[in-house]
Design a protein around this motif. Structure first.
Motif, mmCIF file in Angstrom:
data_model
loop_
_atom_site.group_PDB
_atom_site.id
_atom_site.type_symbol
_atom_site.label_atom_id
_atom_site.label_comp_id
_atom_site.label_asym_id
_atom_site.label_seq_id
_atom_site.Cartn_x
_atom_site.Cartn_y
_atom_site.Cartn_z
ATOM 1 N N TYR A 183 0.827 -1.216 0.000
ATOM 2 C CA TYR A 183 0.000 0.000 0.000
ATOM 3 C C TYR A 183 0.858 1.261 0.000
ATOM 4 C CZ TYR A 183 -3.197 3.636 1.541
ATOM 5 O OH TYR A 183 -3.901 4.810 1.637
ATOM 6 N N PHE A 184 1.840 1.332 0.910
ATOM 7 C CA PHE A 184 2.621 2.555 1.024
ATOM 8 C C PHE A 184 3.646 2.697 -0.102
ATOM 9 C CE2 PHE A 184 1.303 2.320 5.590
ATOM 10 C CZ PHE A 184 0.557 3.492 5.572
ATOM 11 N N THR A 185 4.035 1.593 -0.750
ATOM 12 C CA THR A 185 4.886 1.694 -1.934
ATOM 13 C C THR A 185 4.141 2.387 -3.070
ATOM 14 O OG1 THR A 185 6.132 -0.313 -1.362
ATOM 15 C CG2 THR A 185 6.180 0.388 -3.667
ATOM 16 N N ILE A 186 2.856 2.111 -3.158
ATOM 17 C CA ILE A 186 2.018 2.740 -4.188
ATOM 18 C C ILE A 186 1.746 4.204 -3.854
ATOM 19 C CG2 ILE A 186 -0.271 2.715 -5.273
ATOM 20 C CD1 ILE A 186 -0.266 -0.338 -4.862
ATOM 21 N N THR A 187 1.480 4.495 -2.581
ATOM 22 C CA THR A 187 1.058 5.846 -2.195
ATOM 23 C C THR A 187 2.212 6.798 -1.911
ATOM 24 O OG1 THR A 187 0.867 5.110 0.118
ATOM 25 C CG2 THR A 187 -1.135 5.026 -1.258
ATOM 26 N N SER A 188 3.419 6.266 -1.686
ATOM 27 C CA SER A 188 4.561 7.135 -1.391
ATOM 28 C C SER A 188 5.815 6.622 -2.091
ATOM 29 C CB SER A 188 4.807 7.217 0.116
ATOM 30 O OG SER A 188 5.983 7.949 0.392
ATOM 31 N N PRO A 189 6.384 7.378 -3.032
ATOM 32 C CA PRO A 189 7.585 6.921 -3.745
ATOM 33 C C PRO A 189 8.822 6.830 -2.852
ATOM 34 C CG PRO A 189 7.042 9.191 -4.324
ATOM 35 C CD PRO A 189 5.890 8.665 -3.536
ATOM 36 N N GLN A 190 8.815 7.497 -1.697
ATOM 37 C CA GLN A 190 9.960 7.463 -0.783
ATOM 38 C C GLN A 190 9.951 6.239 0.124
ATOM 39 O OE1 GLN A 190 7.896 10.343 -0.738
ATOM 40 N NE2 GLN A 190 9.130 11.345 -2.323
ATOM 41 N N PHE A 191 8.848 5.516 0.167
ATOM 42 C CA PHE A 191 8.705 4.447 1.154
ATOM 43 C C PHE A 191 9.690 3.307 0.924
ATOM 44 C CE2 PHE A 191 6.727 0.553 2.844
ATOM 45 C CZ PHE A 191 6.565 0.933 4.169
ATOM 46 N N LEU A 192 9.742 2.776 -0.274
ATOM 47 C CA LEU A 192 10.561 1.593 -0.554
ATOM 48 C C LEU A 192 11.944 2.021 -1.050
ATOM 49 C CD1 LEU A 192 10.027 -1.432 -0.260
ATOM 50 C CD2 LEU A 192 9.618 -1.531 -2.720
ATOM 51 N N ASN A 249 15.015 5.121 3.602
ATOM 52 C CA ASN A 249 13.833 5.035 4.460
ATOM 53 C C ASN A 249 13.840 3.739 5.261
ATOM 54 O OD1 ASN A 249 11.232 6.174 5.321
ATOM 55 N ND2 ASN A 249 10.340 4.408 4.288
ATOM 56 N N ALA A 250 14.373 2.666 4.691
ATOM 57 C CA ALA A 250 14.459 1.396 5.419
ATOM 58 C C ALA A 250 15.349 1.540 6.650
ATOM 59 C CB ALA A 250 14.985 0.300 4.512
ATOM 60 N N LEU A 286 6.445 -0.095 10.219
ATOM 61 C CA LEU A 286 6.063 0.170 8.830
ATOM 62 C C LEU A 286 4.804 1.017 8.762
ATOM 63 C CD1 LEU A 286 6.631 -3.341 7.185
ATOM 64 C CD2 LEU A 286 8.001 -1.293 6.826
ATOM 65 N N LEU A 287 3.845 0.690 9.612
ATOM 66 C CA LEU A 287 2.580 1.421 9.633
ATOM 67 C C LEU A 287 2.803 2.878 10.032
ATOM 68 C CD1 LEU A 287 -0.492 1.111 9.294
ATOM 69 C CD2 LEU A 287 -0.617 0.526 11.717
ATOM 70 N N SER A 288 3.582 3.104 11.095
ATOM 71 C CA SER A 288 3.840 4.465 11.564
ATOM 72 C C SER A 288 4.600 5.278 10.527
ATOM 73 C CB SER A 288 4.630 4.425 12.877
ATOM 74 O OG SER A 288 3.894 3.798 13.899
ATOM 75 N N ASN A 289 5.647 4.670 9.959
ATOM 76 C CA ASN A 289 6.451 5.372 8.961
ATOM 77 C C ASN A 289 5.631 5.710 7.721
ATOM 78 O OD1 ASN A 289 8.393 4.880 6.350
ATOM 79 N ND2 ASN A 289 9.449 6.027 7.953
ATOM 80 N N GLY A 290 4.840 4.738 7.272
ATOM 81 C CA GLY A 290 4.017 4.970 6.093
ATOM 82 C C GLY A 290 2.997 6.079 6.312
ATOM 83 N N MET A 291 2.387 6.096 7.489
ATOM 84 C CA MET A 291 1.412 7.153 7.775
ATOM 85 C C MET A 291 2.088 8.517 7.861
ATOM 86 S SD MET A 291 -1.489 5.480 10.315
ATOM 87 C CE MET A 291 -0.371 4.971 11.627
#
Length: 327
Positions: free
Chosen positions: A36-45, A49-50, A287-292
């Motif tokens: 989900y967050f890979t789709i919604t945020s280009p910085q996530f993956l 960020n890891a 992952l949830l906190s970072n993505g949000m």
């Protein structure tokens, strides 16, 4: 394939999933969150960020491991966040005087002392752990306020921040290796030592543990001491990360740590789960906190989501057969 064979195979798969549901749900959650967050945020993956997620999750993992040790015996420690705060302040006050190693020892011992106090009151006075640690949480917060005067304790030493924040291998911060080593060691202790087996036995059923000759009081106190020491180490690392001791540093850790423990599959009823599962739960929460954060979800909504995660996780992992009725 006949209809009977297909039906039998389907039933076998369903039964396997049911028995291993406490592992299936976290893994599914990890993949769903990443997708989900890979789709919604280009910085996530990204690698940066890891490593950022690992750095942010380091203290949470230690606190969640502390909670896991206590929950395994069927108890709970609500003072973990306050323990991190007070231990961190003690570390910040000591590091310029006693150096890096001395500060680490002082911080860990401070956390262990709080855990020992919880364990002695809980077992000696036979007060429910919920109430004991609720009171200890308030006491620690008050002591932290007096010690800091309500403001951060800033130190000048660069040894502690350097030890915690440096990147020594492949650009990965030291703190990630430290907490993963602690998690691996605790997992080995849980499954390879008498102490670990006794914790599971106590959580699985105290009457049986007593008949087996286990000294309940001793091992319950040791569980709280170990949990307190892990919180103390969390306070040391947090103080190194922010280069100061804050009187509110651990405020947000209690809810997140409980969410991580139950999300990983450690049952609040005790006797089931362990450090290895808590690592997975921490990954889900981190992952949830970072993505949000990356997608701009406000803090109030994040608290709602985490609260729902706790309720859903408990509903999925609680062993209802352990209770004659739900209070």
């Amino acid at each position: 394939m006949t209809n009977a064979t297909l039906e039998r195979t389907t039933l076998d798969i369903s039964e396997t999933l049911r028995k291993n549901s406490t592992l299936v749900y976290p893994f599914v959650s990890v993949f769903a969150i990443i997708a989900y967050f890979t789709i919604t945020s280009p910085q996530f993956l990204t690698f940066d960020n890891a490593t950022n997620i690992g750095r942010q999750a380091a203290v949470l993992l230690l606190v969640a491991l502390a909670g896991t040790v206590v929950i395994l015996i069927g108890s709970i420690d609500l003072s973990v966040g306050a323990n991190v705060t007070l231990s961190g302040l003690v570390t910040a006050a000591a590091v310029d005087r006693v150096g890096l190693l001395g500060a680490i020892v002082v911080g860990v011992l401070a956390g262990a002392a709080i855990g020992f106090t919880n364990g002695v009151i809980y077992t000696g006075l036979k007060v429910p752990s919920f109430l004991v640690t609720l009171g200890t949480m308030s006491v620690c917060a008050g002591v932290a306020g007096h010690l800091s005067g309500g403001s951060a304790i800033v130190y000048s030493s660069t040894a502690l921040p350097g030890f915690v924040n440096s990147k020594s291998v492949l650009g990965i911060p030291n703190v990630i290796f430290i907490v993963l080593a602690v998690a691996a060691l605790l997992t080995a202790v849980s499954f390879r030592t008498k102490f670990g087996r006794y914790l599971y036995a106590i959580g699985g059923g105290e009457p049986v543990a007593v008949l087996s000759g286990i000294n309940l009081r001793r091992y319950k106190v040791l569980a709280f001491v170990l949990g307190g020491a892990l919180c103390g180490l969390g306070g040391v690392i947090l103080t190194g990360q922010v280069q100061a001791g804050s009187p509110s540093a651990g405020d947000a850790l209690l809810l997140d740590s409980i969410a991580a423990v139950v999300m990983g599959g450690t049952a609040l009823s005790g006797g089931l789960g362990g450090a290895h599962r808590t690592v997975l739960g921490v990954v889900v929460i981190a992952l949830l906190s970072n993505g949000m954060d990356l997608t701009g979800v406000n803090n109030f909504t994040q608290e709602i989501v985490k609260g729902l995660v706790v309720v859903a996780s408990v509903a999925l992992t609680i062993d209802r057969s352990r209770y004659s009725f739900i209070k």
